[in-house]
Design a protein around this motif. Structure first.
Motif, short mmCIF file in Angstrom:
data_model
loop_
_atom_site.label_atom_id
_atom_site.label_comp_id
_atom_site.label_asym_id
_atom_site.label_seq_id
_atom_site.Cartn_x
_atom_site.Cartn_y
_atom_site.Cartn_z
N TYR A 118 15.00 27.03 5.63
CA TYR A 118 16.38 26.82 5.22
C TYR A 118 17.02 25.83 6.18
O TYR A 118 16.82 25.92 7.40
N ILE A 119 17.79 24.89 5.64
CA ILE A 119 18.47 23.91 6.47
C ILE A 119 19.95 24.23 6.46
O ILE A 119 20.57 24.35 5.38
N VAL A 120 20.52 24.41 7.65
CA VAL A 120 21.93 24.75 7.80
C VAL A 120 22.69 23.52 8.27
O VAL A 120 22.27 22.84 9.21
N SER A 121 23.81 23.26 7.62
CA SER A 121 24.65 22.12 8.00
C SER A 121 26.09 22.46 7.71
O SER A 121 26.43 22.89 6.61
N GLY A 122 26.93 22.31 8.72
CA GLY A 122 28.35 22.57 8.54
C GLY A 122 28.66 23.99 8.10
O GLY A 122 29.61 24.24 7.36
N GLY A 123 27.86 24.96 8.57
CA GLY A 123 28.08 26.35 8.23
C GLY A 123 27.64 26.73 6.83
O GLY A 123 27.95 27.83 6.35
N GLN A 124 26.87 25.86 6.17
CA GLN A 124 26.38 26.13 4.82
C GLN A 124 24.88 25.90 4.74
O GLN A 124 24.30 25.20 5.57
N ILE A 125 24.26 26.52 3.73
CA ILE A 125 22.85 26.23 3.47
C ILE A 125 22.78 24.92 2.69
O ILE A 125 23.23 24.84 1.54
N ALA A 126 22.23 23.90 3.34
CA ALA A 126 22.17 22.58 2.71
C ALA A 126 20.92 22.43 1.86
O ALA A 126 20.83 21.51 1.04
N GLY A 127 19.94 23.31 2.04
CA GLY A 127 18.72 23.20 1.25
C GLY A 127 17.70 24.24 1.67
O GLY A 127 17.80 24.85 2.74
N GLU A 128 16.73 24.46 0.80
CA GLU A 128 15.62 25.37 1.07
C GLU A 128 14.36 24.73 0.51
O GLU A 128 14.40 24.08 -0.54
N MET A 129 13.24 24.90 1.22
CA MET A 129 11.98 24.34 0.70
C MET A 129 10.79 25.10 1.27
O MET A 129 10.84 25.58 2.41
N PRO A 130 9.72 25.22 0.49
CA PRO A 130 8.48 25.79 1.03
C PRO A 130 7.90 24.82 2.05
O PRO A 130 8.17 23.61 2.01
N ILE A 131 7.10 25.36 2.95
CA ILE A 131 6.64 24.54 4.06
C ILE A 131 5.80 23.35 3.60
O ILE A 131 5.80 22.29 4.24
N GLU A 132 5.11 23.48 2.46
CA GLU A 132 4.28 22.38 1.97
C GLU A 132 5.11 21.15 1.60
O GLU A 132 4.61 20.03 1.62
N GLU A 133 6.36 21.37 1.24
CA GLU A 133 7.22 20.26 0.84
C GLU A 133 8.08 19.72 1.99
O GLU A 133 8.71 18.68 1.86
N ALA A 134 8.11 20.46 3.09
CA ALA A 134 9.01 20.12 4.19
C ALA A 134 8.44 19.01 5.06
O ALA A 134 7.26 19.00 5.39
N THR A 135 9.30 18.08 5.43
CA THR A 135 8.97 17.04 6.42
C THR A 135 10.17 16.91 7.35
O THR A 135 11.28 17.35 7.03
N GLN A 136 9.94 16.29 8.50
CA GLN A 136 11.05 16.08 9.43
C GLN A 136 12.13 15.22 8.79
O GLN A 136 13.33 15.47 8.99
N GLU A 137 11.71 14.23 8.02
CA GLU A 137 12.70 13.33 7.39
C GLU A 137 13.56 14.09 6.39
O GLU A 137 14.80 13.93 6.36
N LYS A 138 12.95 14.92 5.55
CA LYS A 138 13.70 15.69 4.56
C LYS A 138 14.68 16.65 5.23
O LYS A 138 15.83 16.80 4.80
N ILE A 139 14.21 17.32 6.28
CA ILE A 139 15.06 18.28 6.98
C ILE A 139 16.25 17.57 7.63
O ILE A 139 17.40 18.02 7.51
N MET A 140 16.00 16.45 8.29
CA MET A 140 17.10 15.73 8.96
C MET A 140 18.10 15.18 7.95
O MET A 140 19.30 15.14 8.20
N GLN A 141 17.59 14.73 6.81
CA GLN A 141 18.49 14.21 5.78
C GLN A 141 19.45 15.30 5.31
O GLN A 141 20.65 15.07 5.16
N LEU A 142 18.94 16.52 5.11
CA LEU A 142 19.79 17.62 4.68
C LEU A 142 20.68 18.12 5.82
O LEU A 142 21.83 18.49 5.62
N ALA A 143 20.15 18.11 7.05
CA ALA A 143 20.90 18.61 8.21
C ALA A 143 22.12 17.76 8.51
O ALA A 143 23.11 18.24 9.07
N THR A 144 22.06 16.49 8.15
CA THR A 144 23.18 15.57 8.42
C THR A 144 23.99 15.29 7.16
O THR A 144 24.76 14.33 7.11
#
Length: 530
Positions: free
Chosen positions: A502-528
């Protein structure tokens, strides 16, 4: 020289060797330094040599002796409390305290910053060596002027009259360096300087160190973050078990992550993250619906409509930037000790819950390992056994009196199962290394036998060997049926240990993904994203 092929013994003495960089003019030589504490030899014939005008990194596992060596150098452990010799700029030094080393041009900046929060920046910079008129009255105008000059040198654009408490950690770090520069430092030592910094502040700090190097300041950097070491070091010295293993020349390409890990732990670790089957389905042990938290102190919602679930035997990672609300979420679930106004629903093993005190969470099978083990997680002046049993004393008590024999037995069981390196469970926790303190903190909460374990930054400030051990423990726990929520700012850790993210940003869940789909780029994009 082929560093990868050098034989390293797992015990006994290590064949110290040094590189060509150390052949240049040394500004510092520490020869055959031995330092003992009751029952423990912290340093054994350590040799440490730093060339003038270089950035020299000192690495090793927690308890390897890095901080002890620097405390010997700085006079925290004065001459006579150790054996061996220290040469600085060619002259033998016999420091009886910190003032002596500072007078010689050595400054140490520790992980816990030594600033006075209620004082201004300029007061902190010149604290202890005030600028005085005629040697009597403090010249505040000149103090403010010179403080401004020091701030320019460290590229910190703040008003010198700002109170330190109003600055972020990254800026406070720069104030510490400005303070050192005001004393005309020749050798600057930084102990885990980026432990509490974000990536931007860390990069800003390293650019400053490069500037200082070009202006003739020699730096010694202690760090567990091997990527940082590789990116900044001219030379790297590795300590293990209180002994010098080797010094490597980074400029000649002798330094890589695998080489450092091998020297630090005495063996190769091919994959720091233990392999296991990812959880795809199963019983939901915790579910949170439309969770909100209002912080009356700042007058706004810090969590907004949070929804997530956690399955049995699953590790769910919570990623996000510092300040995104991840820790606040954990605290609001675990008894709400900060007194937030809570809305929404939480279910633990199918039963609706709302904890108003951590005891209620513990009794319902939920435990929380804090990110601040020294401040909130452990009582440093108490021993290992007292810390491990602290959260579940009733289990070893008879009519309100703690059974000391049972306490020792429980503590020794966790000492063994978690591989806590301490001579005895009666050792004060404050005397343990960071990695072993973290294991004690983990043991404390495992003793309550939770179904859900919340780990907040579980490997912050610990070395790669201790990280591997923590990860192995986590894998073992989920295989035994425990469920883990892992909050982490280290994306490789999130990707290496989680089943889902789960990616948290601004006190909200910005996204969720299974580990097979997760990358650092995807996580950072949602985190910001917010």
């Amino acid at each position: 020289m082929d560093s990868d092929k050098q034989d390293i013994s797992s015990s006994g003495s290590y064949p110290y060797r040094h590189n060509d960089a150390a052949e240049s003019t040394p500004v510092l030589e520490m020869k055959n330094i031995t330092k003992e504490f009751p029952g423990v030899k912290a340093l054994s014939n350590v040799t440490f040599r730093v060339a003038e005008g270089e950035i020299h990194c000192l690495v090793g596992e927690n308890g390897a002796g890095k901080s002890t060596l620097m405390k010997v150098l700085s006079g925290v452990y004065p001459y006579g409390s150790y054996t061996g010799s220290i040469l600085f700029n060619g002259d033998e030094q016999k420091f009886s305290g910190i003032h002596d080393s500072e007078k010689a041009g050595i400054a140490v900046i520790y992980q816990e910053l030594a600033l006075v929060p209620e004082m201004t920046v300029y007061e902190n910079i010149f604290l202890g060596h005030e600028i005085r008129k005629n040697g009597l009255v403090v010249d505040w105008n000149e103090t403010i002027k010179q403080a401004g000059e020091m701030l320019q040198k460290v590229r910190l654009d703040v008003n010198p009259a700002t109170k330190v408490k109003d600055l972020g950690v990254g800026k406070q770090q720069l104030v510490e360096i400005a303070k050192a520069l005001s004393r005309e430092v020749k050798l600057l030592i930084l102990d885990e300087p980026t432990a509490a910094l974000n990536e931007d502040d860390s990069e800003n700090l390293f650019n400053l160190l490069r500037d200082l190097r070009s202006n003739g300041v020699t730096c010694v950097l202690i760090s567990h973050k091997l990527k940082e070491v590789i990116g900044i070091a001219d030379s790297v010295t590795v300590l293990r078990d209180g002994q010098t293993v080797c010094t490597l020349n980074a400029r000649k390409g002798e330094v890589s992550e695998n080489v450092l890990i091998k020297h630090m732990v005495g063996r190769e670790i091919d994959n720091i993250y233990p392999r296991r089957e990812h959880v795809r389905s199963g019983e939901i042990v915790m579910e949170v619906r439309n969770w909100n938290a209002y912080n009356p102190t700042i007058g706004r919602n810090i969590l907004k409509d949070i929804n997530f679930s956690l399955k049995k035997g699953e590790i769910v990672g919570f990623a996000g930037l510092m300040g995104s609300g991840r820790t606040e979420l954990a605290l609001s679930l675990f008894g709400n000790p900060d007194g937030f106004r809570i809305g929404g629903e939480m279910f633990v093993k199918g039963k609706q819950k709302r904890f108003t005190h951590p005891h209620q969470a513990i009794n319902s099978g939920v435990a929380y390992v804090t990110e601040d083990r020294k401040g909130d997680g452990l009582i440093l002046i108490q021993d290992v056994k007292e810390n491990i049993t602290l959260a579940n004393l009733q289990k070893i008590a008879n009519r309100g009196v703690v059974d000391k024999n049972a306490e020792v037995k429980v503590a020794n069981e966790y000492k063994s199962s978690l591989n806590i390196k301490t001579p005895t469970v009666e050792q004060k926790v404050g005397n343990l290394s960071g990695g072993n303190q973290q294991k004690v903190s983990l043991g404390k909460w495992l003793f309550v036998q939770p179904d859900v374990l919340i780990l907040d930054e579980p490997t912050r400030g610990i070395d790669v060997g201790a990280k591997y051990e923590i990860y192995t423990i986590m894998s073992r726990l989920v295989q035994q049926g425990m469920s883990i929520i892992m909050i982490s700012s280290e994306l490789p850790e999130v990707l290496g240990m989680s089943d889902r993210v789960y990616i948290v940003s601004g006190g909200q869940i910005a996204g969720e993904m299974p580990i097979e789909e997760a990358t650092q780029e995807k996580i950072m994009q949602l985190a910001t994203n917010y």
